[in-house]
Motif scaffolding. Structure first.
Motif, PDB file in Angstrom:
ATOM      1  N   SER A 122       0.834  -1.206   0.000  1.00  0.00           N
ATOM      2  CA  SER A 122       0.000   0.000   0.000  1.00  0.00           C
ATOM      3  C   SER A 122       0.865   1.252   0.000  1.00  0.00           C
ATOM      4  O   SER A 122       1.849   1.362   0.729  1.00  0.00           O
ATOM      5  CB  SER A 122      -0.912  -0.007   1.232  1.00  0.00           C
ATOM      6  OG  SER A 122      -0.143  -0.069   2.417  1.00  0.00           O
ATOM      7  N   GLY A 123       0.486   2.211  -0.878  1.00  0.00           N
ATOM      8  CA  GLY A 123       1.218   3.465  -1.004  1.00  0.00           C
ATOM      9  C   GLY A 123       1.351   3.865  -2.465  1.00  0.00           C
ATOM     10  O   GLY A 123       0.689   3.324  -3.350  1.00  0.00           O
ATOM     11  N   ILE A 124       2.252   4.849  -2.744  1.00  0.00           N
ATOM     12  CA  ILE A 124       2.497   5.351  -4.098  1.00  0.00           C
ATOM     13  C   ILE A 124       3.793   4.726  -4.628  1.00  0.00           C
ATOM     14  O   ILE A 124       4.824   4.758  -3.952  1.00  0.00           O
ATOM     15  CB  ILE A 124       2.605   6.884  -4.120  1.00  0.00           C
ATOM     16  CG1 ILE A 124       1.287   7.503  -3.627  1.00  0.00           C
ATOM     17  CG2 ILE A 124       2.927   7.382  -5.523  1.00  0.00           C
ATOM     18  CD1 ILE A 124       1.326   9.017  -3.531  1.00  0.00           C
ATOM     19  N   HIS A 125       3.732   4.209  -5.853  1.00  0.00           N
ATOM     20  CA  HIS A 125       4.892   3.571  -6.477  1.00  0.00           C
ATOM     21  C   HIS A 125       5.000   4.027  -7.934  1.00  0.00           C
ATOM     22  O   HIS A 125       4.014   4.472  -8.541  1.00  0.00           O
ATOM     23  CB  HIS A 125       4.762   2.039  -6.413  1.00  0.00           C
ATOM     24  CG  HIS A 125       4.671   1.517  -5.014  1.00  0.00           C
ATOM     25  ND1 HIS A 125       5.768   1.188  -4.257  1.00  0.00           N
ATOM     26  CD2 HIS A 125       3.577   1.271  -4.233  1.00  0.00           C
ATOM     27  CE1 HIS A 125       5.362   0.733  -3.064  1.00  0.00           C
ATOM     28  NE2 HIS A 125       4.033   0.789  -3.035  1.00  0.00           N
ATOM     29  N   ILE A 126       6.190   3.883  -8.503  1.00  0.00           N
ATOM     30  CA  ILE A 126       6.432   4.239  -9.898  1.00  0.00           C
ATOM     31  C   ILE A 126       6.953   3.010 -10.633  1.00  0.00           C
ATOM     32  O   ILE A 126       7.886   2.345 -10.185  1.00  0.00           O
ATOM     33  CB  ILE A 126       7.454   5.385 -10.018  1.00  0.00           C
ATOM     34  CG1 ILE A 126       6.883   6.656  -9.362  1.00  0.00           C
ATOM     35  CG2 ILE A 126       7.802   5.644 -11.487  1.00  0.00           C
ATOM     36  CD1 ILE A 126       7.854   7.819  -9.360  1.00  0.00           C
TER      37      ILE A 126
END
Length: 322
Positions: free
Chosen positions: A49-53
């Motif tokens: 869970s979270g922001i990834h690239i």
């Protein structure tokens, strides 16, 4: 207005393309989810869970896995019990992904595998039980089935938390026999309850009658005690009244004698006066209610003296007249 140069248009298109690629490479993973990322076709990493690239053209999101518990309802399966009765059994399986990588790369279709494994294991367990044991031993079957499934699915990155046999459907003839048996059992229980209620009712009535008789006997005893006490008090009151009357009579007699003594203390009584007083006393006695009168022998002499007294009285009156 002048025309826009071609170079400017090309640069703008390139910038827009790069912006789209950059925006598309951003991934936001929600809570209780895991993304599996492959780089050039090979598993590289997992994103929680979270922001990834994600690197464009090199990496891609191969799978999205939910870590929440999943409930799967499998259709009824035909099975045969130990006593050769064909039944239909449907189950519900509660499982959860514990290792997303294994779940993705160790098994192609996890749900189909769990369904087939559940049916096979359940057939083996039901085949060791007869129909009555199957209907009454669901908890035992559920526990054994969960243990087998949990061990088998561990290498697939799954954990079976619970297995429930939701329904067991026997043949129609057996269902009818079971319904008749249940009706007979309900009727028997109803008769037992009615008999028990009637018994308790009789016991209560007997206890009530017994208590009523006890209370009635106790009331009669208390009534007799009160009557005896009242009679005793009445006798005491009558005795006290009679005693008081006797005392009053004695006091009156004493007072009368006292008055007589006071009146005649200065007069010497003569024999004639004594005899007259005796006669008056006898007259009073004769006036009583007794049917018999006993006259003492001395009283006859007194009766003979009455005439002499009368003669003396006449002589005295004649002398006074002369």
């Amino acid at each position: 207005m002048g025309e826009i140069p071609v170079t400017t248009i090309i640069i703008g298109v390139i910038v827009l393309f790069i912006a789209i690629i950059l925006l598309s490479s951003i991934r936001i993973v929600r809570q209780a989810e895991v993304y599996l990322v492959e780089r050039l076709g090979k598993y590289h990493r997992k994103m929680e869970s979270g922001i990834h690239i994600v690197i464009p053209f090199i990496e891609r999101v191969a799978s999205k896995k939910s870590l929440r518990e999943t409930v799967v309802d499998f259709p009824p399966q035909a099975m045969i019990t130990k006593d050769n009765v064909s039944i239909q059994v449907d189950t519900v399986v509660f499982f959860q992904i514990t290792d997303p990588v294994r779940h993705e790369y160790e098994i192609a279709n996890a749900l189909a595998a769990i369904s087939n494994l559940t049916a096979t294991t359940l057939r083996n367990l039901i085949g060791e039980l007869d129909l009555d044991e199957t209907l009454t031993s669901r908890d035992t079957v559920n526990s054994k089935l969960r243990t087998v499934l949990d061990q088998a699915t561990d290498k697939w990155g799954l954990k079976v938390n619970r297995v429930e046999i939701r329904n067991i459907i026997p043949p129609h003839d057996i269902q009818n026999a079971m319904e008749r048996q249940m009706q007979a059992e309900r009727l028997r229980r109803e008769q037992v309850l009615n008999a028990q209620g009637e018994k308790e009712s009789k016991i209560l009535r007997a206890e009530g009658e017994k208590q009523s008789k006890v209370l009635e006997a106790e009331g009669e005893r208390l009534s007799q005690v009160e009557r005896a006490r009242g009679e005793k008090d009445s006798q005491i009151l009558r005795a006290e009244g009679e005693a008081e009357a006797i005392v009053k009579l004695a006091e009156a007699k004493a007072s009368a004698e006292k008055v007589v003594l006071e009146t005649w203390k200065d007069i010497a009584p003569t024999p004639e006066m004594v005899q007259l007083r005796s006669m008056e006393a006898m007259e009073k006695v004769a006036e009583g209610k007794a049917s018999k009168l006993v006259i003492p022998t001395d009283a006859t002499r007194l009766l003979g003296m009455v005439e002499s007294v009368k003669e003396v009285w006449r002589d005295s009156e004649g002398k006074e007249k002369k």
